[in-house]
Design an enzyme around this catalytic site. Sequence first.
Site, short mmCIF file in Angstrom:
data_model
loop_
_atom_site.label_atom_id
_atom_site.label_comp_id
_atom_site.label_asym_id
_atom_site.label_seq_id
_atom_site.Cartn_x
_atom_site.Cartn_y
_atom_site.Cartn_z
N ARG A 82 0.68 -1.08 0.03
CA ARG A 82 0.08 0.01 0.00
C ARG A 82 0.83 1.27 0.06
O ARG A 82 0.59 2.24 -0.38
CB ARG A 82 -0.87 0.06 1.33
CG ARG A 82 -2.15 1.06 1.25
CD ARG A 82 -3.12 0.70 2.26
NE ARG A 82 -4.26 1.70 2.18
CZ ARG A 82 -4.47 2.72 3.04
NH1 ARG A 82 -3.50 2.87 4.22
NH2 ARG A 82 -5.51 3.38 3.09
N ILE A 115 -7.64 7.71 -0.50
CA ILE A 115 -7.59 6.19 -0.55
C ILE A 115 -8.24 5.59 0.39
O ILE A 115 -8.29 6.15 1.64
CB ILE A 115 -6.22 5.73 -0.67
CG1 ILE A 115 -5.87 4.38 -0.74
CG2 ILE A 115 -5.30 6.20 0.65
CD1 ILE A 115 -4.51 3.71 -0.93
N SER A 116 -9.19 4.78 0.17
CA SER A 116 -10.13 4.28 1.42
C SER A 116 -9.55 3.46 2.22
O SER A 116 -8.21 3.04 2.30
CB SER A 116 -11.28 3.40 0.68
OG SER A 116 -11.84 4.01 -0.22
N GLN A 117 -10.01 3.64 3.52
CA GLN A 117 -9.26 2.62 4.70
C GLN A 117 -9.34 1.20 4.22
O GLN A 117 -10.25 0.66 3.56
CB GLN A 117 -10.17 2.88 5.76
CG GLN A 117 -10.05 2.08 7.12
CD GLN A 117 -11.09 2.15 8.15
OE1 GLN A 117 -12.24 3.04 8.20
NE2 GLN A 117 -11.01 1.60 9.09
N PRO A 118 -8.30 0.57 4.44
CA PRO A 118 -8.11 -0.81 4.10
C PRO A 118 -9.36 -1.84 4.66
O PRO A 118 -9.86 -2.39 3.81
CB PRO A 118 -6.77 -1.49 4.68
CG PRO A 118 -5.94 0.09 4.94
CD PRO A 118 -6.88 1.07 5.21
#
Length: 218
Positions: free
Chosen positions: A40, A66-69
Amino acid sequence: MLKLEDSYRHKGQRRELVNVIRKKGIKNEAVLNAINAIPRHFFFDSALHSHAYEDKAFPIGEGQTISQPYTVAFQTELLEVNKGDKILEIGTGSGYQAAVLYLLEAQVHTIEFQPKLYERTKKFLPRIGVKVKFYLGDGSKGLPQKAPYDKIIVTAGAPVIPNDLLKQLKVNGILVIPVGNRVSQKMMKLTKISETKILQEEYDNFAFVPLLGTGGWR
Ligand code: SAM
Protein backbone atom coordinates in the site's frame (compact mmCIF):
# COMPACT_ATOMS: atom_id res chain seq x y z
CA MET A 1 3.46 -8.78 -9.98
CA LEU A 2 4.84 -5.64 -8.34
CA LYS A 3 7.95 -4.01 -9.72
CA LEU A 4 8.67 -1.22 -7.19
CA GLU A 5 10.75 -1.82 -4.09
CA ASP A 6 9.09 -3.59 -1.19
CA SER A 7 10.90 -4.33 2.11
CA TYR A 8 10.81 -6.72 5.09
CA ARG A 9 9.69 -3.85 7.28
CA HIS A 10 6.74 -3.06 5.02
CA LYS A 11 5.87 -6.75 4.71
CA GLY A 12 5.78 -7.00 8.50
CA GLN A 13 3.57 -3.92 8.77
CA ARG A 14 1.26 -5.42 6.15
CA ARG A 15 0.91 -8.67 8.11
CA GLU A 16 -0.01 -6.56 11.15
CA LEU A 17 -2.58 -4.66 9.10
CA VAL A 18 -4.11 -7.94 7.93
CA ASN A 19 -4.36 -9.07 11.57
CA VAL A 20 -6.14 -5.82 12.45
CA ILE A 21 -8.63 -6.25 9.59
CA ARG A 22 -9.21 -9.91 10.47
CA LYS A 23 -9.99 -8.94 14.07
CA LYS A 24 -12.52 -6.41 12.79
CA GLY A 25 -14.39 -9.28 11.13
CA ILE A 26 -13.07 -9.88 7.60
CA LYS A 27 -13.06 -13.65 6.98
CA ASN A 28 -12.49 -14.09 3.25
CA GLU A 29 -8.93 -15.45 3.01
CA ALA A 30 -8.52 -14.49 -0.65
CA VAL A 31 -9.34 -10.87 0.22
CA LEU A 32 -6.94 -10.91 3.19
CA ASN A 33 -4.22 -12.43 0.98
CA ALA A 34 -4.69 -9.66 -1.57
CA ILE A 35 -4.32 -6.98 1.13
CA ASN A 36 -1.23 -8.81 2.36
CA ALA A 37 0.25 -8.93 -1.14
CA ILE A 38 -0.21 -5.31 -2.21
CA PRO A 39 2.39 -2.79 -1.00
CA ARG A 40 0.00 0.00 0.00
CA HIS A 41 2.95 2.37 0.50
CA PHE A 42 3.43 2.41 -3.30
CA PHE A 43 0.12 4.32 -3.44
CA PHE A 44 1.42 7.07 -1.10
CA ASP A 45 3.85 9.97 -1.52
CA SER A 46 7.19 8.91 -0.01
CA ALA A 47 6.77 11.51 2.79
CA LEU A 48 3.67 9.59 3.94
CA HIS A 49 5.01 6.01 3.69
CA SER A 50 5.01 5.67 7.48
CA HIS A 51 1.19 5.98 7.44
CA ALA A 52 0.52 3.46 4.67
CA TYR A 53 -0.19 0.51 6.98
CA GLU A 54 -2.45 2.31 9.40
CA ASP A 55 -6.04 1.19 8.97
CA LYS A 56 -7.09 4.65 7.84
CA ALA A 57 -8.22 6.54 4.74
CA PHE A 58 -5.66 9.04 3.47
CA PRO A 59 -5.68 12.10 1.16
CA ILE A 60 -4.56 11.43 -2.44
CA GLY A 61 -5.05 14.96 -3.83
CA GLU A 62 -7.99 16.63 -5.60
CA GLY A 63 -9.91 16.48 -2.28
CA GLN A 64 -10.14 12.66 -2.58
CA THR A 65 -8.92 9.74 -0.47
CA ILE A 66 -7.52 6.22 -0.68
CA SER A 67 -10.13 4.23 1.29
CA GLN A 68 -9.39 2.66 4.68
CA PRO A 69 -8.07 -0.91 4.16
CA TYR A 70 -10.88 -2.35 6.31
CA THR A 71 -13.44 -0.61 4.08
CA VAL A 72 -11.77 -1.97 0.93
CA ALA A 73 -11.77 -5.47 2.45
CA PHE A 74 -15.41 -5.14 3.60
CA GLN A 75 -16.68 -4.02 0.20
CA THR A 76 -14.60 -6.66 -1.59
CA GLU A 77 -15.87 -9.42 0.71
CA LEU A 78 -19.49 -8.36 0.01
CA LEU A 79 -18.76 -8.47 -3.72
CA GLU A 80 -18.05 -12.26 -3.58
CA VAL A 81 -15.47 -11.99 -6.36
CA ASN A 82 -14.99 -15.07 -8.56
CA LYS A 83 -12.08 -15.61 -10.94
CA GLY A 84 -12.94 -14.01 -14.32
CA ASP A 85 -15.78 -11.81 -13.00
CA LYS A 86 -16.32 -8.69 -15.07
CA ILE A 87 -16.36 -5.90 -12.49
CA LEU A 88 -17.11 -2.19 -12.81
CA GLU A 89 -15.51 -0.01 -10.15
CA ILE A 90 -16.89 3.54 -9.86
CA GLY A 91 -14.24 5.84 -8.33
CA THR A 92 -10.74 4.69 -9.40
CA GLY A 93 -9.01 7.13 -7.03
CA SER A 94 -5.55 5.81 -6.13
CA GLY A 95 -6.17 2.45 -7.84
CA TYR A 96 -5.75 0.43 -4.63
CA GLN A 97 -9.24 -1.13 -4.72
CA ALA A 98 -8.77 -1.91 -8.42
CA ALA A 99 -5.47 -3.65 -7.58
CA VAL A 100 -7.21 -5.80 -4.96
CA LEU A 101 -9.85 -6.86 -7.53
CA TYR A 102 -7.12 -7.57 -10.10
CA LEU A 103 -5.29 -9.84 -7.65
CA LEU A 104 -8.57 -11.72 -7.20
CA GLU A 105 -8.35 -12.40 -10.95
CA ALA A 106 -11.31 -10.25 -11.96
CA GLN A 107 -11.52 -8.33 -15.25
CA VAL A 108 -11.69 -4.82 -13.89
CA HIS A 109 -13.19 -1.75 -15.59
CA THR A 110 -12.66 1.34 -13.46
CA ILE A 111 -14.04 4.84 -14.03
CA GLU A 112 -12.87 8.10 -12.45
CA PHE A 113 -14.43 11.57 -12.61
CA GLN A 114 -11.32 13.66 -11.78
CA PRO A 115 -8.99 13.97 -14.80
CA LYS A 116 -5.81 14.33 -12.68
CA LEU A 117 -6.49 11.16 -10.69
CA TYR A 118 -7.46 9.28 -13.86
CA GLU A 119 -4.20 10.30 -15.57
CA ARG A 120 -2.04 9.54 -12.55
CA THR A 121 -3.54 6.13 -11.76
CA LYS A 122 -3.68 5.06 -15.41
CA LYS A 123 0.10 5.55 -15.55
CA PHE A 124 0.83 4.14 -12.10
CA LEU A 125 -1.04 0.80 -11.98
CA PRO A 126 0.66 -0.69 -15.08
CA ARG A 127 4.05 0.23 -13.53
CA ILE A 128 3.30 -2.11 -10.63
CA GLY A 129 1.99 -4.83 -12.92
CA VAL A 130 -1.75 -4.26 -12.39
CA LYS A 131 -3.76 -4.57 -15.61
CA VAL A 132 -7.21 -3.00 -15.57
CA LYS A 133 -9.21 -0.90 -18.04
CA PHE A 134 -9.43 2.83 -17.24
CA TYR A 135 -12.18 5.27 -18.16
CA LEU A 136 -12.53 9.00 -17.51
CA GLY A 137 -16.03 10.29 -16.87
CA ASP A 138 -19.12 10.34 -14.71
CA GLY A 139 -19.60 6.79 -13.44
CA SER A 140 -22.70 7.62 -11.38
CA LYS A 141 -24.75 6.21 -14.25
CA GLY A 142 -22.38 3.28 -14.75
CA LEU A 143 -20.53 2.50 -17.95
CA PRO A 144 -23.26 1.23 -20.31
CA GLN A 145 -20.92 0.62 -23.25
CA LYS A 146 -19.21 -2.27 -21.41
CA ALA A 147 -22.31 -3.63 -19.60
CA PRO A 148 -23.49 -6.10 -18.40
CA TYR A 149 -21.27 -6.74 -15.36
CA ASP A 150 -21.08 -9.59 -12.86
CA LYS A 151 -20.36 -7.10 -10.11
CA ILE A 152 -20.39 -3.33 -9.59
CA ILE A 153 -18.62 -1.58 -6.70
CA VAL A 154 -19.11 2.10 -5.92
CA THR A 155 -16.33 3.64 -3.80
CA ALA A 156 -17.97 7.03 -3.16
CA GLY A 157 -21.08 7.83 -1.12
CA ALA A 158 -24.32 7.99 -3.14
CA PRO A 159 -27.56 9.82 -2.20
CA VAL A 160 -29.70 7.00 -3.67
CA ILE A 161 -29.18 3.67 -5.43
CA PRO A 162 -28.77 4.62 -9.11
CA ASN A 163 -31.23 2.55 -11.10
CA ASP A 164 -28.87 2.57 -14.11
CA LEU A 165 -26.37 0.51 -12.11
CA LEU A 166 -28.96 -2.21 -11.41
CA LYS A 167 -29.82 -2.26 -15.13
CA GLN A 168 -26.15 -2.85 -16.00
CA LEU A 169 -25.86 -5.92 -13.74
CA LYS A 170 -26.26 -9.48 -15.03
CA VAL A 171 -28.87 -11.67 -13.35
CA ASN A 172 -27.21 -13.00 -10.16
CA GLY A 173 -24.94 -9.95 -10.25
CA ILE A 174 -24.07 -7.96 -7.13
CA LEU A 175 -23.90 -4.19 -6.57
CA VAL A 176 -22.08 -2.91 -3.46
CA ILE A 177 -22.69 0.78 -2.76
CA PRO A 178 -22.58 3.13 0.24
CA VAL A 179 -25.85 5.12 0.37
CA GLY A 180 -26.75 7.98 2.69
CA ASN A 181 -26.00 11.68 3.18
CA ARG A 182 -22.75 13.55 2.55
CA VAL A 183 -21.30 12.63 5.96
CA SER A 184 -22.35 9.03 6.59
CA GLN A 185 -23.58 6.18 4.43
CA LYS A 186 -24.94 2.70 5.00
CA MET A 187 -23.19 -0.05 3.05
CA MET A 188 -25.72 -1.79 0.82
CA LYS A 189 -25.45 -5.04 -1.09
CA LEU A 190 -27.98 -5.55 -3.88
CA THR A 191 -28.26 -8.93 -5.57
CA LYS A 192 -30.14 -9.08 -8.86
CA ILE A 193 -32.11 -12.29 -8.41
CA SER A 194 -34.00 -11.89 -11.70
CA GLU A 195 -34.61 -9.12 -14.24
CA THR A 196 -37.32 -7.74 -11.92
CA LYS A 197 -36.31 -8.89 -8.43
CA ILE A 198 -33.57 -7.36 -6.22
CA LEU A 199 -32.47 -8.66 -2.82
CA GLN A 200 -31.37 -5.70 -0.68
CA GLU A 201 -29.10 -6.14 2.38
CA GLU A 202 -27.85 -3.35 4.66
CA TYR A 203 -24.64 -3.26 6.69
CA ASP A 204 -22.76 -0.78 8.92
CA ASN A 205 -22.26 2.92 8.37
CA PHE A 206 -19.15 4.27 6.62
CA ALA A 207 -17.89 7.74 5.69
CA PHE A 208 -17.04 8.11 1.99
CA VAL A 209 -16.35 11.19 -0.12
CA PRO A 210 -19.46 12.07 -2.15
CA LEU A 211 -20.33 10.39 -5.44
CA LEU A 212 -20.54 13.32 -7.85
CA GLY A 213 -22.34 13.56 -11.17
CA THR A 214 -25.84 13.15 -12.53
CA GLY A 215 -26.66 10.03 -10.49
CA GLY A 216 -24.84 11.34 -7.40
CA TRP A 217 -24.53 14.68 -5.57
CA ARG A 218 -24.75 17.43 -8.19
N1 SAM B 1 -11.35 3.24 -4.96
C1 SAM B 1 -10.46 4.30 -4.56
C2 SAM B 1 -9.13 3.82 -4.07
O1 SAM B 1 -8.95 2.59 -3.96
O2 SAM B 1 -8.27 4.66 -3.84
C3 SAM B 1 -11.08 5.18 -3.50
C4 SAM B 1 -11.65 6.32 -4.13
S1 SAM B 1 -12.22 7.73 -3.28
C5 SAM B 1 -12.86 7.18 -1.76
C6 SAM B 1 -13.66 8.00 -4.30
C7 SAM B 1 -13.35 8.33 -5.74
O3 SAM B 1 -14.59 8.43 -6.46
C8 SAM B 1 -12.63 9.66 -5.93
O4 SAM B 1 -11.45 9.44 -6.65
C9 SAM B 1 -13.63 10.50 -6.72
O5 SAM B 1 -13.03 11.40 -7.61
C10 SAM B 1 -14.42 9.43 -7.45
N2 SAM B 1 -15.74 9.82 -7.92
C11 SAM B 1 -16.66 10.60 -7.31
N3 SAM B 1 -17.76 10.70 -8.09
C12 SAM B 1 -17.52 9.97 -9.21
C13 SAM B 1 -18.28 9.70 -10.40
N4 SAM B 1 -19.49 10.19 -10.59
N5 SAM B 1 -17.72 8.90 -11.33
C14 SAM B 1 -16.47 8.38 -11.16
N6 SAM B 1 -15.71 8.62 -10.06
C15 SAM B 1 -16.24 9.39 -9.10
